[in-house]
Scaffold this motif. Structure first.
Motif, PDB file in Angstrom:
ATOM      1  N   GLU A  40       0.868  -1.179   0.000  1.00 26.06           N
ATOM      2  CA  GLU A  40       0.000   0.000   0.000  1.00 26.06           C
ATOM      3  C   GLU A  40       0.904   1.227   0.000  1.00 26.06           C
ATOM      4  OE1 GLU A  40      -3.700   1.943   0.033  1.00 26.06           O
ATOM      5  OE2 GLU A  40      -3.256  -0.180  -0.203  1.00 26.06           O
ATOM      6  N   PRO A  41       0.632   2.212  -0.854  1.00 30.68           N
ATOM      7  CA  PRO A  41       1.456   3.424  -0.832  1.00 30.68           C
ATOM      8  C   PRO A  41       1.410   4.077   0.541  1.00 30.68           C
ATOM      9  CG  PRO A  41       0.006   3.398  -2.745  1.00 30.68           C
ATOM     10  CD  PRO A  41      -0.415   2.263  -1.870  1.00 30.68           C
ATOM     11  N   LYS A  42       2.578   4.426   1.062  1.00 27.53           N
ATOM     12  CA  LYS A  42       2.640   4.972   2.421  1.00 27.53           C
ATOM     13  C   LYS A  42       1.910   6.305   2.541  1.00 27.53           C
ATOM     14  CE  LYS A  42       7.262   6.877   1.799  1.00 27.53           C
ATOM     15  NZ  LYS A  42       8.633   6.827   2.249  1.00 27.53           N
ATOM     16  N   GLU A  43       1.723   6.995   1.435  1.00 27.89           N
ATOM     17  CA  GLU A  43       1.001   8.273   1.475  1.00 27.89           C
ATOM     18  C   GLU A  43      -0.475   8.059   1.828  1.00 27.89           C
ATOM     19  OE1 GLU A  43       2.665   7.312  -1.502  1.00 27.89           O
ATOM     20  OE2 GLU A  43       4.517   8.226  -0.773  1.00 27.89           O
ATOM     21  N   ARG A  44      -1.002   6.891   1.552  1.00 30.72           N
ATOM     22  CA  ARG A  44      -2.413   6.607   1.826  1.00 30.72           C
ATOM     23  C   ARG A  44      -2.661   6.117   3.250  1.00 30.72           C
ATOM     24  NH1 ARG A  44      -4.328   3.329  -3.512  1.00 30.72           N
ATOM     25  NH2 ARG A  44      -4.191   5.061  -4.964  1.00 30.72           N
ATOM     26  N   GLN A  63      -4.644   1.622   8.589  1.00 34.80           N
ATOM     27  CA  GLN A  63      -5.788   2.504   8.359  1.00 34.80           C
ATOM     28  C   GLN A  63      -5.452   3.404   7.180  1.00 34.80           C
ATOM     29  OE1 GLN A  63      -8.608   2.633  10.443  1.00 34.80           O
ATOM     30  NE2 GLN A  63      -9.552   4.078   9.047  1.00 34.80           N
ATOM     31  N   THR A  64      -6.318   3.393   6.156  1.00 30.41           N
ATOM     32  CA  THR A  64      -6.056   4.240   4.995  1.00 30.41           C
ATOM     33  C   THR A  64      -6.832   5.550   5.106  1.00 30.41           C
ATOM     34  OG1 THR A  64      -7.843   3.280   3.685  1.00 30.41           O
ATOM     35  CG2 THR A  64      -5.685   2.213   3.538  1.00 30.41           C
ATOM     36  N   GLU A  65      -6.476   6.481   4.250  1.00 33.05           N
ATOM     37  CA  GLU A  65      -7.103   7.809   4.298  1.00 33.05           C
ATOM     38  C   GLU A  65      -8.598   7.762   3.971  1.00 33.05           C
ATOM     39  OE1 GLU A  65      -5.347   8.897  -0.121  1.00 33.05           O
ATOM     40  OE2 GLU A  65      -4.786  10.105   1.585  1.00 33.05           O
ATOM     41  N   ASN A  66      -9.059   6.719   3.272  1.00 30.25           N
ATOM     42  CA  ASN A  66     -10.490   6.611   2.972  1.00 30.25           C
ATOM     43  C   ASN A  66     -11.240   5.763   4.004  1.00 30.25           C
ATOM     44  OD1 ASN A  66      -9.596   4.112   2.243  1.00 30.25           O
ATOM     45  ND2 ASN A  66     -10.266   4.216   0.113  1.00 30.25           N
ATOM     46  N   GLY A  67     -10.578   5.437   5.127  1.00 23.89           N
ATOM     47  CA  GLY A  67     -11.246   4.759   6.229  1.00 23.89           C
ATOM     48  C   GLY A  67     -11.199   3.239   6.198  1.00 23.89           C
ATOM     49  N   ARG A  68     -10.559   2.657   5.200  1.00 24.88           N
ATOM     50  CA  ARG A  68     -10.459   1.201   5.151  1.00 24.88           C
ATOM     51  C   ARG A  68      -9.346   0.702   6.066  1.00 24.88           C
ATOM     52  NH1 ARG A  68      -9.850  -1.375  -0.392  1.00 24.88           N
ATOM     53  NH2 ARG A  68      -7.854  -0.340  -0.194  1.00 24.88           N
ATOM     54  N   GLU A  76       7.082  -7.711   6.818  1.00 20.92           N
ATOM     55  CA  GLU A  76       7.388  -7.127   5.507  1.00 20.92           C
ATOM     56  C   GLU A  76       8.130  -5.799   5.675  1.00 20.92           C
ATOM     57  OE1 GLU A  76       6.489  -8.211   2.343  1.00 20.92           O
ATOM     58  OE2 GLU A  76       5.444 -10.016   3.008  1.00 20.92           O
ATOM     59  N   SER A  77       9.133  -5.579   4.832  1.00 23.33           N
ATOM     60  CA  SER A  77       9.938  -4.361   4.947  1.00 23.33           C
ATOM     61  C   SER A  77       9.114  -3.103   4.684  1.00 23.33           C
ATOM     62  CB  SER A  77      11.144  -4.422   4.014  1.00 23.33           C
ATOM     63  OG  SER A  77      10.722  -4.536   2.670  1.00 23.33           O
ATOM     64  N   TRP A  78       8.185  -3.155   3.734  1.00 21.80           N
ATOM     65  CA  TRP A  78       7.377  -1.965   3.434  1.00 21.80           C
ATOM     66  C   TRP A  78       6.478  -1.607   4.610  1.00 21.80           C
ATOM     67  CZ3 TRP A  78       2.007  -2.035   3.030  1.00 21.80           C
ATOM     68  CH2 TRP A  78       1.405  -3.285   2.917  1.00 21.80           C
ATOM     69  N   ILE A  83       5.373   1.854   9.469  1.00 25.03           N
ATOM     70  CA  ILE A  83       5.253   1.965  10.930  1.00 25.03           C
ATOM     71  C   ILE A  83       6.313   2.906  11.481  1.00 25.03           C
ATOM     72  CG2 ILE A  83       5.562   0.677  13.087  1.00 25.03           C
ATOM     73  CD1 ILE A  83       4.146  -1.671  11.730  1.00 25.03           C
ATOM     74  N   SER A  84       7.528   2.776  10.994  1.00 22.30           N
ATOM     75  CA  SER A  84       8.617   3.646  11.448  1.00 22.30           C
ATOM     76  C   SER A  84       8.306   5.108  11.152  1.00 22.30           C
ATOM     77  CB  SER A  84       9.912   3.224  10.764  1.00 22.30           C
ATOM     78  OG  SER A  84      10.951   4.085  11.095  1.00 22.30           O
TER      79      SER A  84
END
Length: 98
Positions: A40-44, A63-68, A76-78, A83-84
């Protein structure tokens, strides 16, 4: 007449034992993950929450910006990078991003 009373008494006793044993187990985890997002793109991503240690798969709910909420593997490294970055943005006094 004694046989129906005995059967009813045994039935009530059995229900009481089942109810007691279920109550002693305690509440289970509210949410566990069994399918995981690839990336998932970290910006979201606006926040995260770790799943319970009682879950069979260690995971993070993103938690994404659209509430999902998306399940992701903690290893996973991503996910570690997201989280970091989120943890580095915590203000003093805040506990989490959710």
């Amino acid at each position: 007449m004694a046989a129906p009373r005995l059967a009813l008494s045994v039935f009530v006793l059995l229900l009481a034992v089942i109810a007691l044993s279920e109550g002693l187990r305690g509440p289970g985890p509210k949410r566990c993950c069994f399918r995981f997002a690839k990336q998932e793109p970290k910006e979201r991503v606006t926040g995260y929450l770790r799943t319970s240690q009682k879950c069979p798969n260690p995971a993070v709910l993103l938690q994404t910006e659209n509430g999902r909420q998306l399940c992701a593997r903690r290893s996973e490294s991503w996910v570690k990078n997201i989280i970091s970055e989120l943890d580095s943005n915590i203000l003093p006094g805040e506990e989490s991003h959710l």
